[in-house]
Motif scaffolding. Structure first.
Motif, PDB file in Angstrom:
ATOM      1  N   ILE A  16      -7.980   0.168  -5.368  1.00 52.85           N
ATOM      2  CA  ILE A  16      -9.101   0.194  -4.432  1.00 52.85           C
ATOM      3  C   ILE A  16      -8.511  -0.027  -3.045  1.00 52.85           C
ATOM      4  O   ILE A  16      -7.684  -0.911  -2.854  1.00 52.85           O
ATOM      5  CB  ILE A  16     -10.119  -0.914  -4.783  1.00 52.85           C
ATOM      6  CG1 ILE A  16     -10.697  -0.659  -6.179  1.00 52.85           C
ATOM      7  CG2 ILE A  16     -11.210  -1.004  -3.729  1.00 52.85           C
ATOM      8  CD1 ILE A  16     -11.508  -1.826  -6.725  1.00 52.85           C
ATOM      9  N   ASN A  17      -8.922   0.769  -2.070  1.00 54.09           N
ATOM     10  CA  ASN A  17      -8.385   0.657  -0.723  1.00 54.09           C
ATOM     11  C   ASN A  17      -8.610  -0.756  -0.174  1.00 54.09           C
ATOM     12  O   ASN A  17      -9.712  -1.281  -0.231  1.00 54.09           O
ATOM     13  CB  ASN A  17      -9.048   1.695   0.187  1.00 54.09           C
ATOM     14  CG  ASN A  17      -8.405   1.746   1.548  1.00 54.09           C
ATOM     15  OD1 ASN A  17      -7.196   1.549   1.679  1.00 54.09           O
ATOM     16  ND2 ASN A  17      -9.197   2.002   2.567  1.00 54.09           N
ATOM     17  N   SER A  18      -7.534  -1.366   0.327  1.00 52.45           N
ATOM     18  CA  SER A  18      -7.621  -2.731   0.845  1.00 52.45           C
ATOM     19  C   SER A  18      -6.608  -2.944   1.952  1.00 52.45           C
ATOM     20  O   SER A  18      -5.484  -2.462   1.857  1.00 52.45           O
ATOM     21  CB  SER A  18      -7.350  -3.741  -0.277  1.00 52.45           C
ATOM     22  OG  SER A  18      -7.267  -5.048   0.241  1.00 52.45           O
ATOM     23  N   THR A  19      -7.022  -3.662   2.971  1.00 50.18           N
ATOM     24  CA  THR A  19      -6.086  -4.074   4.018  1.00 50.18           C
ATOM     25  C   THR A  19      -5.895  -5.589   3.978  1.00 50.18           C
ATOM     26  O   THR A  19      -5.291  -6.159   4.870  1.00 50.18           O
ATOM     27  CB  THR A  19      -6.605  -3.657   5.417  1.00 50.18           C
ATOM     28  OG1 THR A  19      -7.893  -4.229   5.617  1.00 50.18           O
ATOM     29  CG2 THR A  19      -6.673  -2.142   5.538  1.00 50.18           C
ATOM     30  N   GLU A  68       1.204   4.067  -3.105  1.00 51.37           N
ATOM     31  CA  GLU A  68       1.022   5.507  -2.860  1.00 51.37           C
ATOM     32  C   GLU A  68       2.269   6.284  -3.268  1.00 51.37           C
ATOM     33  O   GLU A  68       2.175   7.321  -3.935  1.00 51.37           O
ATOM     34  CB  GLU A  68       0.703   5.742  -1.384  1.00 51.37           C
ATOM     35  CG  GLU A  68       0.376   7.183  -1.060  1.00 51.37           C
ATOM     36  CD  GLU A  68      -0.005   7.375   0.401  1.00 51.37           C
ATOM     37  OE1 GLU A  68       0.233   8.484   0.913  1.00 51.37           O
ATOM     38  OE2 GLU A  68      -0.526   6.425   1.023  1.00 51.37           O
ATOM     39  N   HIS A  93      -5.248  -6.988  -3.658  1.00 50.89           N
ATOM     40  CA  HIS A  93      -5.295  -5.570  -4.040  1.00 50.89           C
ATOM     41  C   HIS A  93      -5.694  -5.475  -5.495  1.00 50.89           C
ATOM     42  O   HIS A  93      -5.138  -6.188  -6.345  1.00 50.89           O
ATOM     43  CB  HIS A  93      -3.933  -4.917  -3.820  1.00 50.89           C
ATOM     44  CG  HIS A  93      -3.618  -4.712  -2.377  1.00 50.89           C
ATOM     45  ND1 HIS A  93      -3.788  -3.521  -1.738  1.00 50.89           N
ATOM     46  CD2 HIS A  93      -3.179  -5.577  -1.441  1.00 50.89           C
ATOM     47  CE1 HIS A  93      -3.453  -3.650  -0.476  1.00 50.89           C
ATOM     48  NE2 HIS A  93      -3.082  -4.901  -0.271  1.00 50.89           N
ATOM     49  N   SER A 107       0.827  -1.217   0.000  1.00 46.73           N
ATOM     50  CA  SER A 107       0.000   0.000   0.000  1.00 46.73           C
ATOM     51  C   SER A 107       0.857   1.260   0.000  1.00 46.73           C
ATOM     52  O   SER A 107       0.579   2.211  -0.742  1.00 46.73           O
ATOM     53  CB  SER A 107      -0.936   0.001   1.211  1.00 46.73           C
ATOM     54  OG  SER A 107      -1.837  -1.071   1.127  1.00 46.73           O
ATOM     55  N   SER A 108       1.893   1.281   0.814  1.00 52.29           N
ATOM     56  CA  SER A 108       2.750   2.474   0.867  1.00 52.29           C
ATOM     57  C   SER A 108       3.523   2.654  -0.432  1.00 52.29           C
ATOM     58  O   SER A 108       3.719   3.782  -0.889  1.00 52.29           O
ATOM     59  CB  SER A 108       3.690   2.430   2.074  1.00 52.29           C
ATOM     60  OG  SER A 108       4.607   1.369   1.967  1.00 52.29           O
TER      61      SER A 108
END
Length: 194
Positions: A122-125, A114, A129, A110-111
């Protein structure tokens, strides 16, 4: 909200089993297993087998056994599959290092996305992804190019997703390295802007 409106909550744990709650899912991690009407867990992702289960109250089980056509007209998992699922759960319960490594690589992915200016994700934890890349031809071309470079990134096409919302699916694993993440995302950015 379920209490307020007398509603039943069903949680799909397909991406949480093996990742959260010592492998048992997000509901378990949050201690909500007695508050949720039903959970759907899969055995084919993190557990490395096949099949799925619906977890819930005995009344739900009785209802599904008697009225769920997809259950009525199927067969149970073979013993070797059940043994695989049990072994996977035992491994997850005894060794959290893989889960911790996966959480670390998820955060790094994720980092890096970005940092590289890839706002199409799409935002995912979770370990899955998705990057929206509209257009069947474009998303398939990028998927093929990434696969040719050694990364098994799959295109998800319409009608599985709405037309214009085609996407690439990146599946992370505990054994992925930070270098692999940086490399695949760098290749993706390059291909996206061609």
């Amino acid at each position: 909200m379920c209490s307020r409106y007398n509603a039943y909550l069903v949680v799909d744990e397909a991406h949480a089993v093996g990742v959260s709650g010592r492998g048992r899912g997000m509901v378990q991690e949050l201690g909500l297993q007695d508050e949720v009407f039903a959970r759907v867990v899969t055995f084919g992702k993190a557990l490395g087998c096949h099949g799925a289960a619906v977890l819930g109250h005995i009344k739900l089980r009785d209802y599904l056994v008697n009225f769920a056509r997809s259950f009525i007209f199927t067969t149970g998992l073979p013993p070797h599959a059940l043994a695989t699922v049990l072994a996977a759960y035992n491994q997850l319960a005894g060794d959290v290092s893989a889960q911790n490594g996966l959480r670390e690589i998820i955060g790094f992915f994720s980092s890096e996305a970005e940092r590289l200016g890839l706002g199409c994700f799409i935002n995912s934890t979770s370990a899955i992804h998705c990057a929206v890349v509209p257009g069947t031809i474009k998303v398939k071309a990028i998927s093929t190019a990434l696969q040719e470079r050694g990364f098994d990134v799959r295109a998800i096409l319409s009608p599985t997703v709405p037309a214009g919302q085609e996407r690439l699916r990146f599946c992370l694993h505990s054994y992925n390295t930070k270098q692999q993440v940086t490399t695949v995302l760098t290749h993706f950015r390059e291909l996206l802007h061609q």
